[in-house]
Design an enzyme around this catalytic site. Structure first.
Site, PDB file in Angstrom:
ATOM      1  N   GLU A 256      -3.860  13.596  59.575  1.00  0.00           N
ATOM      2  CA  GLU A 256      -2.473  14.016  59.306  1.00  0.00           C
ATOM      3  C   GLU A 256      -2.534  15.107  58.252  1.00  0.00           C
ATOM      4  OE1 GLU A 256       0.267  13.189  60.634  1.00  0.00           O
ATOM      5  OE2 GLU A 256      -0.225  11.376  61.739  1.00  0.00           O
ATOM      6  N   CYS A 289       4.624  17.384  52.891  1.00  0.00           N
ATOM      7  CA  CYS A 289       4.012  17.998  54.075  1.00  0.00           C
ATOM      8  C   CYS A 289       5.047  18.346  55.139  1.00  0.00           C
ATOM      9  CB  CYS A 289       2.975  17.066  54.669  1.00  0.00           C
ATOM     10  SG  CYS A 289       3.666  15.491  55.205  1.00  0.00           S
TER      11      CYS A 289
HETATM   12  P1  NAD Z   1      -6.952  17.107  49.988  1.00  0.00           P
HETATM   13  O1  NAD Z   1      -7.381  17.329  51.386  1.00  0.00           O
HETATM   14  O2  NAD Z   1      -7.492  17.963  48.920  1.00  0.00           O
HETATM   15  O3  NAD Z   1      -7.292  15.604  49.536  1.00  0.00           O
HETATM   16  C1  NAD Z   1      -6.826  14.487  50.255  1.00  0.00           C
HETATM   17  C2  NAD Z   1      -7.768  13.330  50.004  1.00  0.00           C
HETATM   18  O4  NAD Z   1      -9.033  13.654  50.568  1.00  0.00           O
HETATM   19  C3  NAD Z   1      -8.015  13.023  48.537  1.00  0.00           C
HETATM   20  O5  NAD Z   1      -8.100  11.621  48.373  1.00  0.00           O
HETATM   21  C4  NAD Z   1      -9.374  13.665  48.295  1.00  0.00           C
HETATM   22  O6  NAD Z   1     -10.100  13.063  47.251  1.00  0.00           O
HETATM   23  C5  NAD Z   1     -10.048  13.433  49.622  1.00  0.00           C
HETATM   24  N1  NAD Z   1     -11.161  14.339  49.904  1.00  0.00           N
HETATM   25  C6  NAD Z   1     -11.315  15.632  49.519  1.00  0.00           C
HETATM   26  N2  NAD Z   1     -12.480  16.122  49.995  1.00  0.00           N
HETATM   27  C7  NAD Z   1     -13.053  15.124  50.713  1.00  0.00           C
HETATM   28  C8  NAD Z   1     -14.257  15.030  51.465  1.00  0.00           C
HETATM   29  N3  NAD Z   1     -15.118  16.050  51.561  1.00  0.00           N
HETATM   30  N4  NAD Z   1     -14.520  13.863  52.093  1.00  0.00           N
HETATM   31  C9  NAD Z   1     -13.665  12.828  52.027  1.00  0.00           C
HETATM   32  N5  NAD Z   1     -12.520  12.859  51.312  1.00  0.00           N
HETATM   33  C10 NAD Z   1     -12.211  13.996  50.669  1.00  0.00           C
HETATM   34  O7  NAD Z   1      -5.369  17.127  50.028  1.00  0.00           O
HETATM   35  P2  NAD Z   1      -4.370  16.992  48.791  1.00  0.00           P
HETATM   36  O8  NAD Z   1      -4.375  18.280  48.056  1.00  0.00           O
HETATM   37  O9  NAD Z   1      -4.656  15.732  48.062  1.00  0.00           O
HETATM   38  O10 NAD Z   1      -2.985  16.784  49.551  1.00  0.00           O
HETATM   39  C11 NAD Z   1      -2.166  17.809  49.952  1.00  0.00           C
HETATM   40  C12 NAD Z   1      -2.326  18.042  51.431  1.00  0.00           C
HETATM   41  O11 NAD Z   1      -1.996  16.865  52.170  1.00  0.00           O
HETATM   42  C13 NAD Z   1      -1.365  19.106  51.932  1.00  0.00           C
HETATM   43  O12 NAD Z   1      -2.012  19.966  52.828  1.00  0.00           O
HETATM   44  C14 NAD Z   1      -0.298  18.285  52.646  1.00  0.00           C
HETATM   45  O13 NAD Z   1       0.424  19.005  53.610  1.00  0.00           O
HETATM   46  C15 NAD Z   1      -1.102  17.193  53.225  1.00  0.00           C
HETATM   47  N6  NAD Z   1      -0.253  16.043  53.583  1.00  0.00           N
HETATM   48  C16 NAD Z   1      -0.033  15.778  54.911  1.00  0.00           C
HETATM   49  C17 NAD Z   1       0.786  14.706  55.269  1.00  0.00           C
HETATM   50  C18 NAD Z   1       1.045  14.375  56.722  1.00  0.00           C
HETATM   51  O14 NAD Z   1       1.467  13.253  57.004  1.00  0.00           O
HETATM   52  N7  NAD Z   1       0.821  15.274  57.661  1.00  0.00           N
HETATM   53  C19 NAD Z   1       1.379  13.921  54.274  1.00  0.00           C
HETATM   54  C20 NAD Z   1       1.138  14.230  52.949  1.00  0.00           C
HETATM   55  C21 NAD Z   1       0.303  15.297  52.608  1.00  0.00           C
END
Ligand code: NAD
Length: 491
Positions: A256, A289
């Site tokens: 997502e 998001c």
């Molecule tokens: P991010 O991708 O930086 O991090 C999300 C999670 O992934 C965190 O827990 C992070 O520690 C983890 N992570 C990062 N690198 C990783 C790796 N290599 N392996 C495994 N885990 C890893 O995202 P963010 O900055 O925390 O969140 C914002 C993003 O989330 C935005 O793009 C937003 O649109 C999206 N979002 C989407 C939805 C949806 O339902 N579509 C909902 C909320 C947020």
């Protein structure tokens, strides 16, 4: 050395992992700051390779007994788990307001009831998953939804409690055991979920929490071949990385991701209503998001719409999210503030004009004014890429065809909003290529409905049966209707 317990706004929370029913402290710690005033909230245990391994072993050990229960037998555990969330509602609200900057009012009235429902609704819905018979000419098929195994849930910082429970409810109800890796910028409410699981009597190892960085703890977790599923919500670059790691082991993942959703205002729209909804796109300082962040407005009503929306934006109450009257809080982290500023500076250098905002907000270091940019090309960076802050764009169109082309003219496909006369707006909405779109409304969600994106906004759907399709192994047990005798000519 870290403390055994952090005390935040008078509520206690453990800074440590929760593995196999026990709190586990790490020798490696990371600092957690409050986005409202940058104060240090505490030092949090970082997941080492040994913690990741221990969590997987604990989840594997708990799996046979938990998965052997029927959905009806699991339900009382999950109902008690939800009740424990309710008992700690004030703590959840304060913790998420303090570490993620989410409005206290939104936590109380929106997130807490929804978090509880995320658990109880899926526990109830799982009852209907049992052995669905399918009659065909040759056989009775018993279609089973079996638990898949050990599931990893990875959540972002913009709505940590809502998203953790939205995945946890169906994962546990289906009979899986779970490891949550919460966001490193906002891990506290996930830690409190462990206390709820403990108090509800969930068997040790059914729910595990391992905290830490994405690149360290998260990457190690998702690369492990012992997993059955990975459910991820976050950004596109991280999703690409996770998909590759999961692909190496052929572990199914649900992704997502981000959005750049259109907010279309047709010439026959109720302009005031559209403008009031438009101002909502600044909710959570734009870190949502599913927000409609690209305004596409018919040129005949552009000036009227801009004036109406400006009036709503000027009234927004920006400040401390712990104040119940405040409507817009901080940006999560200094790095995210820099990202937002960078987008605005580059857009202005590229010829964009400001309709309002554009600067840091005086309330604090992590505050930015609600901003609207216009005079933009469809291929400009700010139209094409997710900012994830209080920065929106406005473009105009002269025909339905142009509106649809602009709406579909990015790599994202999460959601959308379309205001206009109902039949007209519905016809446009049907041609916008996204996972969902709201007509003359915004944010209506139901747990039974599908949620997810297309194109770069994700793979898979969550909600209702779609969550169970992901978290279960669907198995067909085939019973022939006529006696079966093996023969090479048999087809
Ligand atoms: P991010 O991708 O930086 O991090 C999300 C999670 O992934 C965190 O827990 C992070 O520690 C983890 N992570 C990062 N690198 C990783 C790796 N290599 N392996 C495994 N885990 C890893 O995202 P963010 O900055 O925390 O969140 C914002 C993003 O989330 C935005 O793009 C937003 O649109 C999206 N979002 C989407 C939805 C949806 O339902 N579509 C909902 C909320 C947020």
């Amino acid at each position: 050395m870290s403390q055994e317990t952090l005390s935040i706004a008078g509520f206690n929370v453990s800074p440590h992992h929760y593995i196999g029913g026990q709190r586990v402290a790490s020798g490696e710690l990371f600092d957690l700051h409050c986005p409202i005033d940058q104060s240090l909230l505490g030092r949090i245990s970082e997941g080492t390779p040994a913690h990741v391994d221990a969590a997987i072993l604990a989840a594997q050990a708990a799996y046979p007994a938990w998965s052997a229960l029927t959905a009806a037998e699991r339900k009382p555990y999950l109902d008690r788990f939800a009740a424990e969330i309710g008992k700690r509602a004030d703590a959840f609200c304060q913790l998420e307001s303090n570490d993620a900057g989410i409005l206290l009012s939104r936590m109380k009235h929106g997130v807490i009831p929804r978090a509880m429902l995320n658990i109880t609704w899926f526990a109830e819905h799982a009852l209907s998953l049992q052995d669905r018979p399918l009659e065909t000419e040759q056989a009775t098929h018993i279609v089973r939804h079996d638990p898949a195994g050990v599931v990893v849930i990875i959540t972002p910082w913009n709505s940590p409690l809502m998203l953790a429970t939205w995945k946890l409810g169906p994962a546990l109800a289906a009979g899986n055991t779970v490891i949550i890796k919460p966001p490193e910028w906002a891990p506290l409410t996930s830690s409190l979920l462990a206390d709820c699981a403990h108090a509800a009597g969930l068997p040790a190892g059914v729910l595990n929490i391992v905290q830490g960085s994405g690149a360290g703890t998260g990457a190690r977790l998702v690369s492990d071949p012992r997993l059955a599923r990975i459910s991820f919500t976050g950004s596109v670059p991280t999703a690409k990385w996770i998909a590759q790691a999961a692909g190496a082991n052929l572990v199914p993942c649900s992704l997502e991701l981000g959005g750049k959703s259109p907010f279309i205002v047709l010439e026959d729209a109720d302009i005031d209503n559209a403008a009031a909804t438009g101002a909502l796109m600044y909710r959570n300082a734009g870190q949502v998001c599913l927000a409609g962040t690209r305004f596409l407005v018919h040129s005949d009503i552009r000036d009227h719409f801009v004036a109406a929306m400006r009036a709503y934006v000027e009234k927004l109450n920006i400040g401390d999210p712990r104040d119940i009257a405040v409507e817009i809080g901080p940006i999560i982290h200094p790095r995210q503030v820099e990202r937002v500023k960078g987008f605005v500076e580059r857009a202005l250098a590229d010829g964009a004009e400001l309709l309002w905002g554009g600067k840091p907000h005086p309330f604090g270091a992590q505050y930015f004014e609600p901003t609207m940019l216009t005079n933009l090309r469809q291929d400009s960076e700010i139209v094409q890429n997710e900012v994830f802050g209080p920065v929106l764009t406005l473009q105009t169109f002269d025909s339905d065809a142009q509106a649809i082309a602009m709406a579909n003219g990015t790599d994202y496909g999460l959601g959308g909003v379309c205001y206009g006369e109902t039949a007209h707006a519905t016809a446009i909405a049907e041609q916008v290529r996204t996972g969902f779109i709201w007509v003359n409304s915004f944010g209506i969600r139901d747990l039974a409905a599908p949620f997810g994106g297309i194109k770069r906004s994700g793979i898979g759907r969550e909600g209702g049966d779609w969550s169970f399709e992901f978290f279960c192994d669907v198995k067909d047990v085939v019973l022939p209707k006529k006696p079966f005798r093996a023969s090479f000519s048999h087809r």
